[in-house]
Each structure stands twice: as C-alpha cells, then as structure tokens.
Design an enzyme around this catalytic site. Structure first.
Site, PDB file in Angstrom:
ATOM      1  N   ARG A  44      -7.125  -8.072  13.315  1.00 20.60           N
ATOM      2  CA  ARG A  44      -6.831  -6.640  13.142  1.00 20.60           C
ATOM      3  C   ARG A  44      -7.787  -6.065  12.098  1.00 20.60           C
ATOM      4  O   ARG A  44      -8.519  -6.787  11.444  1.00 20.60           O
ATOM      5  CB  ARG A  44      -5.371  -6.442  12.719  1.00 20.60           C
ATOM      6  CG  ARG A  44      -5.004  -7.366  11.580  1.00 20.60           C
ATOM      7  CD  ARG A  44      -4.099  -6.799  10.573  1.00 20.60           C
ATOM      8  NE  ARG A  44      -4.628  -5.654   9.907  1.00 20.60           N
ATOM      9  CZ  ARG A  44      -5.504  -5.712   8.885  1.00 20.60           C
ATOM     10  NH1 ARG A  44      -5.980  -6.864   8.446  1.00 20.60           N
ATOM     11  NH2 ARG A  44      -5.916  -4.616   8.317  1.00 20.60           N
ATOM     12  N   ASP A 232     -10.047   3.781  10.323  1.00 24.18           N
ATOM     13  CA  ASP A 232     -10.112   3.310  11.715  1.00 24.18           C
ATOM     14  C   ASP A 232     -11.003   4.194  12.575  1.00 24.18           C
ATOM     15  O   ASP A 232     -11.611   3.739  13.535  1.00 24.18           O
ATOM     16  CB  ASP A 232      -8.713   3.215  12.310  1.00 24.18           C
ATOM     17  CG  ASP A 232      -7.958   2.090  11.637  1.00 24.18           C
ATOM     18  OD1 ASP A 232      -7.370   2.328  10.568  1.00 24.18           O
ATOM     19  OD2 ASP A 232      -8.023   0.954  12.133  1.00 24.18           O
TER      20      ASP A 232
HETATM   21  O1  MRU Z   1      -3.153  -1.814  12.377  1.00 22.49           O
HETATM   22  P1  MRU Z   1      -4.255  -2.443  11.571  1.00 22.49           P
HETATM   23  O2  MRU Z   1      -3.777  -3.476  10.624  1.00 22.49           O
HETATM   24  O3  MRU Z   1      -5.389  -2.918  12.449  1.00 22.49           O
HETATM   25  O4  MRU Z   1      -4.804  -1.217  10.707  1.00 22.49           O
HETATM   26  C1  MRU Z   1      -5.865  -1.454   9.838  1.00 22.49           C
HETATM   27  C2  MRU Z   1      -6.217  -0.297   9.004  1.00 22.49           C
HETATM   28  O5  MRU Z   1      -5.659   0.774   9.112  1.00 22.49           O
HETATM   29  C3  MRU Z   1      -7.359  -0.491   8.059  1.00 22.49           C
HETATM   30  O6  MRU Z   1      -7.194   0.259   6.906  1.00 22.49           O
HETATM   31  C4  MRU Z   1      -8.652  -0.058   8.762  1.00 22.49           C
HETATM   32  O7  MRU Z   1      -8.794  -0.694   9.999  1.00 22.49           O
HETATM   33  C5  MRU Z   1      -9.839  -0.330   7.944  1.00 22.49           C
HETATM   34  S1  MRU Z   1     -10.187  -2.040   7.822  1.00 22.49           S
HETATM   35  C6  MRU Z   1     -11.655  -2.188   7.026  1.00 22.49           C
END
Ligand code: MRU
Length: 341
Positions: A44, A232
C-alpha cells in the site's frame, strides 16, 4: 529493508497487514496475486502500489503464450484491466499501467517480455531516486528541535524507496537535527500506529503515538511545529488527496498557524485533473470501520461508511515538496512548469 523486491521470476513483498507484530515476506508468482495484494493492502501507499503493479504486469506478461504480437497484446490487455480495477485514488498505479502499456506496444515482439521487466525496474529505480531527492530538499524546512506531526504512513513501506513525509523526517535527522514525531494512529486501518510508529522506531527516531482526535489538542497548545503528509494524487491546482483525516489536520494546522506540507514524487501529480473535486475517492468495506482486526467494536447491523481518502484544498497547503523542487502558491502554473522542466 526492501518492501518490494523483484527476484527474476517472482515478486517478494513485505505483507504490511501483518506489521508490527510480524515481519512477513510473501512471494507473488502470478499477476493475480499482485492484484490481490494491492486490494488487500499487503502492499500500500501510492508510490509502492505503482511499483508493485509495474512488476506485477511484467510478471503476468512472462506467462503469456502467443504466436503474434497482436495476440500477445490482447492477453496483456486483460492483465492491465485487472490492475486498473485494484485501487482508484492513487495515481501512481495508473501512471505505471500506462507506461507498461506503452512499452508493450512499442517493443519488438521477440524482446517484449524482457522490455517489460526492464521498464518495471526503471519505475522502481525512479521512485527510489525521487523519494531520496525530495526528502533531502524537504529536510531544509525542518529545523533542529522541531516536533513534526504526520498522518498515515508515508515511509519506505509506502514508497518502495526512501519515503516521502517520513523520508523528509529521516533526512532531517541524518543532517544531525533533533526531531520528534507525533504520529496519528490513522483509523480505520491504523497505518500510523502499525506502520509509521514501527518504521520510526526501527530508525531510532523519537515518536509519540496519538489518536486522530488528539491532533487539535496538541496543535492548539503549540506542541506541533509543522505537519507533513504524503499524497495519493495531486490535481493541477494543488488540491491533494491523501488518507482520510488529512483534510481535518490541514484545517486545524491553518487555524493554529502551523505550516502544512505535502511531500510527494512528481509521479503523484495528475495535471489531467483541474481540481481535487475530480479525484476518485475509494470507498472501502464498512467492516473496516465497525471492526479492528476482526474484532467488532460496533453493534451488529449499524450503518457505517468508509471513504479511504479525502481531498485537502490547496489553500491549506503551505508547500508541496517534490524531487524537482519545493513549490508554493499559486500551484496551478508552478506544478505545470515543474513537470515540464
Ligand atoms: O490506503 P493507503 O494506506 O494506501 O493510503 C496511503 C496514503 O494515504 C499515503 O499517505 C500516501 O499513499 C502517500 S505514501 C508515500
């Protein structure tokens, strides 16, 4: 620590759902295993999802049996579709899919399988370099003695590289600055308590865990010098999608005069979207809200909703830290120039 490693004919990843209790590596031998690992959040974090998907697509291509390029591309397209449906918000996934598709289309039929492995390796190497560079640039913003609040997990686990928000904190620490971190636990899936606290403790960086609802208390008492989070997807105007709860932190930061920084590689910027209103927000299973690790915390049958991300309007963002530079308002032109330059 290598959160994602290509082993020639399979992909090795850390199963992030097992942390912090167990450091478990799993080997994925088929592209469908990689798609499942992304959906189940074994891997993730937007940049890490992009890297895993690129290797997963290369893995799928190795098993295609086709006598012509046209037949190869038809089967390849099914693989791409499976990845497209994995998670909607992080743009790095779609950037990786598009690059792999372009490579498959342009490469010679006889060498296409190797070309796809090489492209996945390039995507991985580029993320490693970008996250290292942005971390070093961003470290300038972090002064000796700062307490930095971060949300979710934007470290090595999330990037398959050096990290973004945590990368900046790590780089500042490596420069000899004494930094304290406040990590929000990040309900519902607890990336802050399970992953950020774990990563920082591995690095011997002082970290204090709080629940998400405590952030305003600490900001209002002057206990936070800046907030730094990952992203993201960043729209052309600087609006930023990140883990649910980020928007709340940004508003609190503004109210309390605390700088709010977003750290992300340029691969997370999506100039095709004018504003954050166009960013698709993933809705996950409400059971993640009513339970933690299978233990129900809410009455059976209660209605719950689970948007996994929110959008922070650009007006709340003090600066966006990328590998190509630190950008401040107005973001609209600056982000375009940054990607062109
Ligand atoms: O749902 P996730 O755990 O994949 O969400 C991750 C995030 O929101 C992070 O802050 C984002 O991907 C940046 S990671 C460098």
């Amino acid at each position: 620590m290598k959160p994602i490693e290509w082993l020639g004919n399979k992909l090795k990843i850390i199963d992030q759902t097992q942390l912090p209790g167990n450091l478990v590596f799993v080997e994925l031998r088929d592209y469908t295993d990689v798609v499942a690992a992304i959906k189940q959040m074994k891997v993730r974090g937007a940049p890490a999802i992009g890297v895993a998907a690129a290797y997963g697509i290369a893995l799928g291509a190795q098993n295609i049996k086709a006598e012509t390029k046209a037949k190869f591309l038809r089967q390849f397209d099914k693989i791409l579709q499976a990845f497209t449906a994995a998670r909607p918000t992080g743009v790095n996934l779609f950037r990786a899919i598009n690059r792999m598709k372009k490579m498959a289309t342009e490469a010679e039929f006889t060498t296409v399988k190797q070309a796809l492995i090489d492209e996945a390796k390039r995507i991985h190497a580029e993320e490693e370099t970008a996250t290292k560079q942005l971390s070093q640039l961003g470290a300038e913003l972090i002064k000796d003695g700062f307490t930095v609040l971060t949300h979710c997990n934007a470290g090595a686990l999330a990037t398959a590289g050096y990290g973004t928000a945590l990368g900046v904190i790590k780089a500042a620490t490596e420069q000899g600055k004494k930094i304290e971190v406040i990590a929000t636990e990040t309900r519902p899936l607890l990336q802050g308590s399970r992953l950020t606290a774990w990563e920082l403790m591995q690095e011997n960086i002082p970290v204090t865990l709080i629940t998400d609802s405590m952030a305003g208390y600490f900001m209002s008492r002057g206990k936070v010098d800046c907030v730094i989070v990952g992203a993201d997807r960043i729209a052309a105007n600087g609006d930023t999608a990140n883990k649910i709860g980020t928007y709340t932190l940004a508003v609190l930061a503004k109210e309390n005069g605390v700088p709010f920084y977003v750290a992300a590689p340029t691969s997370t910027i999506d100039l095709s979207l004018k504003s954050g209103a166009q960013i698709p927000i993933e809705e996950r299973n409400p059971e993640e809200v009513t339970s933690i690790k299978g233990v129900r915390l809410a009455p059976k049958g209660v209605k719950a909703v689970n948007p996994a991300f929110d959008v922070t309007p650009h007006k709340y963002i003090t600066a966006i830290i990328t590998e190509k530079g630190i950008i401040r308002k107005p973001y609209l032109g600056s982000l375009k120039n940054l990607l062109r330059g």
